[in-house]
Design an enzyme around this catalytic site. Structure first.
Site, PDB file in Angstrom:
ATOM      1  N   ASP A  82       0.855  -1.194   0.000  1.00 47.35           N
ATOM      2  CA  ASP A  82       0.000   0.000   0.000  1.00 47.35           C
ATOM      3  C   ASP A  82       0.895   1.250   0.000  1.00 47.35           C
ATOM      4  O   ASP A  82       1.884   1.308   0.751  1.00 47.35           O
ATOM      5  CB  ASP A  82      -0.864  -0.058   1.271  1.00 47.35           C
ATOM      6  CG  ASP A  82      -1.919   1.016   1.348  1.00 47.35           C
ATOM      7  OD1 ASP A  82      -2.389   1.474   0.284  1.00 47.35           O
ATOM      8  OD2 ASP A  82      -2.296   1.387   2.490  1.00 47.35           O
ATOM      9  N   HIS A  85      -7.703   9.923   4.592  1.00 43.25           N
ATOM     10  CA  HIS A  85      -7.110   8.886   5.435  1.00 43.25           C
ATOM     11  C   HIS A  85      -7.307   9.255   6.905  1.00 43.25           C
ATOM     12  O   HIS A  85      -7.312  10.434   7.252  1.00 43.25           O
ATOM     13  CB  HIS A  85      -5.600   8.796   5.193  1.00 43.25           C
ATOM     14  CG  HIS A  85      -5.245   8.168   3.888  1.00 43.25           C
ATOM     15  ND1 HIS A  85      -4.545   8.820   2.916  1.00 43.25           N
ATOM     16  CD2 HIS A  85      -5.477   6.918   3.397  1.00 43.25           C
ATOM     17  CE1 HIS A  85      -4.356   8.009   1.879  1.00 43.25           C
ATOM     18  NE2 HIS A  85      -4.921   6.856   2.135  1.00 43.25           N
ATOM     19  N   GLY A 145     -11.076   4.314   4.038  1.00 50.03           N
ATOM     20  CA  GLY A 145     -12.392   3.710   4.263  1.00 50.03           C
ATOM     21  C   GLY A 145     -12.962   3.967   5.653  1.00 50.03           C
ATOM     22  O   GLY A 145     -14.183   4.092   5.810  1.00 50.03           O
ATOM     23  N   ASN A 196      -9.879   0.434   1.138  1.00 53.34           N
ATOM     24  CA  ASN A 196      -8.797   0.351   2.130  1.00 53.34           C
ATOM     25  C   ASN A 196      -9.299   0.730   3.520  1.00 53.34           C
ATOM     26  O   ASN A 196      -9.940   1.773   3.684  1.00 53.34           O
ATOM     27  CB  ASN A 196      -7.682   1.328   1.759  1.00 53.34           C
ATOM     28  CG  ASN A 196      -6.902   0.880   0.544  1.00 53.34           C
ATOM     29  OD1 ASN A 196      -7.280  -0.072  -0.131  1.00 53.34           O
ATOM     30  ND2 ASN A 196      -5.815   1.557   0.261  1.00 53.34           N
TER      31      ASN A 196
HETATM   32  P1  13P Z   1      -8.148   4.659   6.881  1.00 51.98           P
HETATM   33  O1  13P Z   1      -7.067   4.659   7.933  1.00 51.98           O
HETATM   34  O2  13P Z   1      -8.904   5.946   6.841  1.00 51.98           O
HETATM   35  O3  13P Z   1      -9.034   3.470   6.985  1.00 51.98           O
HETATM   36  O4  13P Z   1      -7.412   4.597   5.456  1.00 51.98           O
HETATM   37  C1  13P Z   1      -6.686   3.458   5.105  1.00 51.98           C
HETATM   38  C2  13P Z   1      -6.043   3.620   3.803  1.00 51.98           C
HETATM   39  O5  13P Z   1      -6.557   4.235   2.906  1.00 51.98           O
HETATM   40  C3  13P Z   1      -4.761   2.941   3.604  1.00 51.98           C
HETATM   41  O6  13P Z   1      -4.227   3.170   2.344  1.00 51.98           O
END
Ligand code: 13P
Length: 278
Positions: free
Chosen positions: A81, A174, A204, A224
């Site tokens: 990621d 994020h 997400g 994600n």
């Molecule tokens: P969150 O921490 O908001 O769930 O985001 C995760 C993400 O997008 C990792 O790439």
């Protein structure tokens, strides 16, 4: 079983559901996530972001992710990621990841295309899939997500790079949201109509149920989730420690596994990826 990203996302794209991509930083986290996926007969993506390497080094986490994926009864993609450089993506490839994200979203468009293409050429030669990002997904407390992915640019970007999945910015952030965001579903629909490939929603955690549903029914195939799992695990640890004066280390490990399983299961149901594999 270990799978590539496109193997997992093909069905999600055709049948309009989302596959959760869960950032896992520990053994307990991975065990709980896979238990949830197996119980619910769901494909799953295990991922690790480059910013998480200090707490969860890539070279230590890779064998855990891969071994767990190989012995699982459901399809599992092992994904890098937010790879920040060609070199990090190469490290993940060498270790056996089946998908890598190169994140050039902060770069000017042409530079993002050039660098993504380099990673894509290397990854394709190794039989590995690539996710890229266009537009800026903000970070909570730092940015407002006001740089949405441009539709026309998305078409040029996908054609030029040949990536397998595209992360887009439609008002998502994020981290922990102070207010529940309202995603720009109209922009998502426009990007989806203009492109055939699976789309990815970052950030997400904290998204409303309505927005999640609108996303998965309009082209988002990978979602994600990181913060929600970490918060879920911490909540359960705190509850247990308040309830019991001296909790042992081993019971606490089980608390972490159970909490990871609960949060991942909740998202699998929300994304409608349950009962998709026999
Ligand atoms: P969150 O921490 O908001 O769930 O985001 C995760 C993400 O997008 C990792 O790439």
């Amino acid at each position: 079983m270990l799978c590539t990203l496109s193997e997992i996302l093909r069905d999600a794209n055709e049948r309009h559901y989302g596959v959760g991509a869960f950032n896992c930083l520990s053994l307990e986290n991975v065990m709980g996530a896979l238990e949830a996926a197996e119980e619910l007969h769901s494909p799953i993506i295990l991922q690790l972001a480059e910013v998480q390497f200090p707490e969860a080094p890539l070279e230590l986490m890779a064998p855990l992710f891969l071994r767990a994926a190989e012995r699982s009864s459901v399809p599992v993609c092992v994904h890098l990621d937010h790879g920040q450089s060609f070199e990090t993506c190469a490290r993940a490839l060498r270790l056996g990841f089946t998908s890598v994200m190169f994140d050039g979203a902060a770069l000017p468009f042409d530079e993002n295309v050039r660098n993504t293409l380099l990673v894509a050429r290397m990854a394709k030669a190794a039989g590995v899939d690539v996710e890229a990002e266009l537009g800026r997904v903000g970070d909570s407390g730092v940015d407002t997500a006001d740089v949405f992915t441009d539709v026309e640019e998305s078409v040029r970007f996908v054609e030029a790079t040949g990536v397998d999945a595209l992360a887009i910015a439609i008002g998502n952030l994020h981290g922990h949201y102070i207010h529940t965001p309202q995603l720009n579903i109209r922009r998502l629909i426009e990007i989806h109509e203009a492109n055939q490939l699976p789309l990815v929603l970052h950030g997400g955690s904290g998204t409303s149920v309505e927005d999640f549903k609108a996303c998965i029914h309009n082209g988002i195939c990978k979602i994600n989730v990181a913060t929600a799992i970490q918060r879920g695990i911490m909540k359960r640890i705190c509850q247990r420690m308040e309830a019991e004066a001296e909790v042992g280390y081993i019971p606490l490990k089980q608390v972490m596994i159970d909490a990871s399983r609960e949060v991942v299961a909740e998202h699998i149901r929300l994304f409608e990826s349950n009962d998709r594999v026999s």
